[in-house]
Structures are given as C-alpha cells and as structure tokens.
Scaffold this motif. Structure first.
Motif, PDB file in Angstrom:
ATOM      1  N   MET A   1       0.849  -1.163   0.000  1.00  0.00           N
ATOM      2  CA  MET A   1       0.000   0.000   0.000  1.00  0.00           C
ATOM      3  C   MET A   1       0.894   1.224   0.000  1.00  0.00           C
ATOM      4  SD  MET A   1      -2.995   1.184   2.672  1.00  0.00           S
ATOM      5  CE  MET A   1      -2.101   0.851   4.141  1.00  0.00           C
ATOM      6  N   LEU A   2       0.676   2.086  -0.964  1.00  0.00           N
ATOM      7  CA  LEU A   2       1.396   3.350  -1.033  1.00  0.00           C
ATOM      8  C   LEU A   2       0.480   4.430  -0.482  1.00  0.00           C
ATOM      9  CD1 LEU A   2       2.973   3.145  -4.611  1.00  0.00           C
ATOM     10  CD2 LEU A   2       3.972   2.459  -2.412  1.00  0.00           C
ATOM     11  N   ASP A   3       0.952   5.133   0.537  1.00  0.00           N
ATOM     12  CA  ASP A   3       0.182   6.181   1.194  1.00  0.00           C
ATOM     13  C   ASP A   3       0.830   7.518   0.860  1.00  0.00           C
ATOM     14  OD1 ASP A   3      -1.220   7.843   2.879  1.00  0.00           O
ATOM     15  OD2 ASP A   3      -0.433   6.966   4.733  1.00  0.00           O
ATOM     16  N   PHE A   4       0.223   8.242  -0.078  1.00  0.00           N
ATOM     17  CA  PHE A   4       0.726   9.546  -0.498  1.00  0.00           C
ATOM     18  C   PHE A   4       0.158  10.609   0.443  1.00  0.00           C
ATOM     19  CE2 PHE A   4       0.902   6.905  -4.215  1.00  0.00           C
ATOM     20  CZ  PHE A   4       2.031   7.332  -4.910  1.00  0.00           C
ATOM     21  N   GLY A   5       1.051  11.355   1.094  1.00  0.00           N
ATOM     22  CA  GLY A   5       0.591  12.363   2.033  1.00  0.00           C
ATOM     23  C   GLY A   5       1.684  13.344   2.381  1.00  0.00           C
ATOM     24  N   ALA A   6       1.434  14.128   3.427  1.00  0.00           N
ATOM     25  CA  ALA A   6       2.397  15.125   3.881  1.00  0.00           C
ATOM     26  C   ALA A   6       2.106  15.458   5.338  1.00  0.00           C
ATOM     27  CB  ALA A   6       2.302  16.383   3.023  1.00  0.00           C
ATOM     28  N   ASN A   7       3.137  15.885   6.054  1.00  0.00           N
ATOM     29  CA  ASN A   7       2.963  16.169   7.474  1.00  0.00           C
ATOM     30  C   ASN A   7       2.150  17.439   7.730  1.00  0.00           C
ATOM     31  OD1 ASN A   7       4.849  18.078   6.776  1.00  0.00           O
ATOM     32  ND2 ASN A   7       6.391  17.427   8.247  1.00  0.00           N
ATOM     33  N   TRP A   8       1.957  18.285   6.751  1.00  0.00           N
ATOM     34  CA  TRP A   8       1.160  19.498   6.912  1.00  0.00           C
ATOM     35  C   TRP A   8      -0.326  19.262   6.631  1.00  0.00           C
ATOM     36  CZ3 TRP A   8      -1.068  20.054   2.251  1.00  0.00           C
ATOM     37  CH2 TRP A   8      -0.360  19.617   1.131  1.00  0.00           C
ATOM     38  N   CYS A   9      -0.679  18.052   6.231  1.00  0.00           N
ATOM     39  CA  CYS A   9      -2.052  17.708   5.830  1.00  0.00           C
ATOM     40  C   CYS A   9      -2.813  17.083   7.010  1.00  0.00           C
ATOM     41  CB  CYS A   9      -1.978  16.740   4.652  1.00  0.00           C
ATOM     42  SG  CYS A   9      -3.512  15.888   4.274  1.00  0.00           S
ATOM     43  N   PRO A  10      -3.864  17.742   7.514  1.00  0.00           N
ATOM     44  CA  PRO A  10      -4.608  17.199   8.657  1.00  0.00           C
ATOM     45  C   PRO A  10      -5.196  15.810   8.402  1.00  0.00           C
ATOM     46  CG  PRO A  10      -5.237  19.475   8.253  1.00  0.00           C
ATOM     47  CD  PRO A  10      -4.366  19.052   7.109  1.00  0.00           C
ATOM     48  N   ASP A  11      -5.777  15.590   7.233  1.00  0.00           N
ATOM     49  CA  ASP A  11      -6.357  14.279   6.946  1.00  0.00           C
ATOM     50  C   ASP A  11      -5.276  13.197   6.865  1.00  0.00           C
ATOM     51  OD1 ASP A  11      -9.268  14.604   6.761  1.00  0.00           O
ATOM     52  OD2 ASP A  11      -8.794  15.978   5.129  1.00  0.00           O
ATOM     53  N   CYS A  12      -4.095  13.563   6.376  1.00  0.00           N
ATOM     54  CA  CYS A  12      -2.977  12.618   6.326  1.00  0.00           C
ATOM     55  C   CYS A  12      -2.557  12.224   7.736  1.00  0.00           C
ATOM     56  CB  CYS A  12      -1.784  13.222   5.594  1.00  0.00           C
ATOM     57  SG  CYS A  12      -2.127  13.685   3.887  1.00  0.00           S
ATOM     58  N   GLN A  13      -2.517  13.200   8.630  1.00  0.00           N
ATOM     59  CA  GLN A  13      -2.150  12.931  10.019  1.00  0.00           C
ATOM     60  C   GLN A  13      -3.177  12.036  10.694  1.00  0.00           C
ATOM     61  OE1 GLN A  13      -1.750  16.852  11.669  1.00  0.00           O
ATOM     62  NE2 GLN A  13       0.195  17.244  10.636  1.00  0.00           N
ATOM     63  N   ILE A  14      -4.438  12.273  10.418  1.00  0.00           N
ATOM     64  CA  ILE A  14      -5.498  11.450  11.005  1.00  0.00           C
ATOM     65  C   ILE A  14      -5.412  10.025  10.476  1.00  0.00           C
ATOM     66  CG2 ILE A  14      -8.001  11.097  11.055  1.00  0.00           C
ATOM     67  CD1 ILE A  14      -8.188  14.230  11.184  1.00  0.00           C
ATOM     68  N   LEU A  15      -5.262   9.860   9.170  1.00  0.00           N
ATOM     69  CA  LEU A  15      -5.147   8.527   8.597  1.00  0.00           C
ATOM     70  C   LEU A  15      -3.947   7.790   9.180  1.00  0.00           C
ATOM     71  CD1 LEU A  15      -6.068   6.322   6.644  1.00  0.00           C
ATOM     72  CD2 LEU A  15      -4.742   7.480   4.847  1.00  0.00           C
ATOM     73  N   ALA A  16      -2.809   8.456   9.252  1.00  0.00           N
ATOM     74  CA  ALA A  16      -1.609   7.830   9.819  1.00  0.00           C
ATOM     75  C   ALA A  16      -1.843   7.436  11.273  1.00  0.00           C
ATOM     76  CB  ALA A  16      -0.419   8.777   9.707  1.00  0.00           C
TER      77      ALA A  16
END
Length: 112
Positions: A1-16
């Motif tokens: 699974m490739l998880d494309f995101g960034a540390n400045w992204c709130p939804d990315c932080q929640i998913l992580a």
C-alpha cells in the motif's frame, strides 16, 4: 500500500494515526506493507493540477494522477493495482471512523 501524504495535511495525520492504533496496526501489518510517500507542495505549480512535487512519478507509473491527499494505492502481492479509480476514498479521513477506514482496507485486502 502506497500512502501519499504530507505532514502538513490534517487528513494525512489522522489517517496515519488510525493506522498506528495498536489493534489496527497489528491487522494492517498482517495484510499490507505500508509505504508512506511524502508529496510536498509545489512552490509554484505551472499547471493547477500539479499541486505536489515529490513522488508523483510513482503514481503516474500506474496511471494515477494525485490531485488531493491523502491518496492510497493498494496493490496485490503480484503488483496489480486494486484501486486506481478510488485512490482518494480515504482522503477525507477526519470524517471517517477508524472502523470505516479498516472496512475499506479490508475490502481491498479481500481482492488481493
């Protein structure tokens, strides 16, 4: 699974964060190899569709254009992409329960 995101992204932080919950993490580890890919922001995109500037070549290799994050690409063990048309289904993680995220991942796992 490739998880494309960034540390400045709130939804990315929640998913992580959901993926790191002990009960969920154990299941994820049994069913997926998770690779987190930082996309970073393009400082001055020449094309409005090019909002991100890192690791986009990986998504394009599979025929996917990422226009929002988080985006998740799920593959079979043989390397076949399972969800190219719905890579953004977990994108609004702040509105999803942990169970909803696991349910979606489980649906993909069943097709691998």
């Amino acid at each position: 699974m490739l998880d494309f995101g960034a540390n400045w992204c709130p939804d990315c932080q929640i998913l992580a964060g959901v993926l790191k919950r002990p009960a969920i993490a154990a299941w994820v580890d049994q069913n997926f190899v998770v690779v987190a890919l930082n996309v970073d922001r393009a400082s001055s995109p020449t094309d409005p569709g090019e909002r991100f500037n890192n690791n986009m070549d990986i998504a394009r290799k599979y025929g996917v254009t990422i226009k929002a994050i988080p985006a998740v690409l799920v593959f079979t063990p043989e390397g076949r992409l399972l969800n190219g048309d719905n890579a953004l289904v977990l994108g609004n993680a702040r509105t999803l329960s942990g169970q909803a995220i696991v349910d979606q991942l489980n649906e993909w796992a069943q097709h691998s």
